[in-house]
Write a protein that holds these residues in place. Structure first.
Motif, mmCIF file in Angstrom:
data_model
loop_
_atom_site.group_PDB
_atom_site.id
_atom_site.type_symbol
_atom_site.label_atom_id
_atom_site.label_comp_id
_atom_site.label_asym_id
_atom_site.label_seq_id
_atom_site.Cartn_x
_atom_site.Cartn_y
_atom_site.Cartn_z
ATOM 1 N N LEU A 158 -0.516 47.134 -21.672
ATOM 2 C CA LEU A 158 -0.110 47.746 -22.770
ATOM 3 C C LEU A 158 1.424 48.407 -22.638
ATOM 4 N N THR A 159 1.730 49.011 -21.578
ATOM 5 C CA THR A 159 2.910 49.668 -21.064
ATOM 6 C C THR A 159 3.880 48.585 -21.159
ATOM 7 N N ARG A 161 4.195 45.829 -22.706
ATOM 8 C CA ARG A 161 4.613 45.363 -24.285
ATOM 9 C C ARG A 161 5.283 46.342 -24.935
ATOM 10 N N ASN A 162 4.693 47.716 -24.702
ATOM 11 C CA ASN A 162 5.550 48.726 -25.206
ATOM 12 C C ASN A 162 6.770 48.849 -24.934
ATOM 13 N N MET A 163 7.095 48.417 -23.509
ATOM 14 C CA MET A 163 8.466 48.415 -22.936
ATOM 15 C C MET A 163 9.219 47.146 -23.505
ATOM 16 N N GLY A 164 8.794 46.509 -24.418
ATOM 17 C CA GLY A 164 9.311 45.264 -24.934
ATOM 18 C C GLY A 164 9.628 43.930 -24.057
#
Length: 255
Positions: A158-159, A161-164
């Motif tokens: 998840l981290t 994906r959140n970082m792009g």
């Protein structure tokens, strides 16, 4: 608390060596003096004489060098291949989740069959041993990846994906980094079984390597030679295991 743990470990190591020395002492007394002529275990002097014979008559060091080269070259090459193609392999395992189950049908085949099949296809050359060893090691590592790919920490994903990060970056930088320590933790097991299968392969082909020495010692009923060769190989396997453990501690520092 820490000192007690280290003391306990030290005592365990001392007890281990005391046990080994006691076994050796009992073996020497029993089979050198009490039961010198038997077909259970050869007497120590016979093992020593057989070792000298292996060096002189069977070219022990030359064949030993060949087998060791095959085994450790195969292990290193397989790891580099898996590392180079880690993202496609992980993507394939994630996409075709039923593939390992479908391939599981081959588990019903005796493992000896695959060694014989490779010997039939490629013969007993040095490069055929390398191909056999690399193939076995790659599939062993992929099997470890498959067993662990769905046990990942979702928070890391998840981290990412959140970082792009894109899919390949997540596979390379997050998924692989979490699976890598689990591969390294099983390297000693792969290393041990790789020794077994390369020796079997060489024994089948009777062409070169330590497996071919086993073939000749068995053919000539060289009782002492069989044990002398086993002891020599066990020391090298132990030393290889020791080196792998050191490398694991140096390379996998985030586990």
């Amino acid at each position: 608390m820490q000192s007690n743990t280290s003391e306990h470990t030290e005592l365990s190591i001392k007890d281990y060596w005391k046990f080994i020395i006691t076994l050796i002492f009992i073996y020497v007394i029993l089979f050198e003096f009490i039961l010198p002529a038997n077909k259970i275990l050869p007497k120590p002097t016979l093992i020593y004489e057989s070792f000298l014979s292996l060096v002189k008559d069977y070219n022990l060091f030359g064949e030993f060098g060949l087998t060791v080269t095959v085994i450790y070259s195969s292990l290193i090459a397989a790891y580099l291949v898996v590392f180079a193609f880690r993202a496609p392999i992980l993507k394939l395992l994630c996409t075709f989740t039923s593939l390992p189950s479908l391939l599981g049908i081959f588990k019903n085949f005796p493992a000896f069959f695959f060694a014989v099949l490779f010997a039939f296809w490629f013969g007993g050359s040095f490069f055929s041993e390398i191909i056999f060893g690399v193939t076995y090691s790659i599939f062993s590592m992929i099997g470890i990846m498959n067993r662990n790919i769905f046990r990942l920490n979702e928070a890391y994903l998840l981290t990412g994906r959140n970082m792009g990060l894109n899919e390949n970056q997540i596979l390379n930088k997050i998924v692989w980094k979490e699976i890598q320590p689990r591969i390294h933790s099983k390297l000693n097991k792969i290393h041990f079984y790789l020794w077994i299968w390369i020796l079997v392969y060489e024994f089948i082909n009777n062409s070169s390597g330590l497996g071919s020495i086993y073939f000749h010692t068995l053919s000539y009923n060289d009782f002492g030679g069989i044990f002398a060769l086993a002891i020599s190989i066990s020391f090298i396997i132990w030393f290889g295991k020791y080196l792998i453990e050191i490398l694991n501690k140096k390379l996998i520092y985030w586990d």
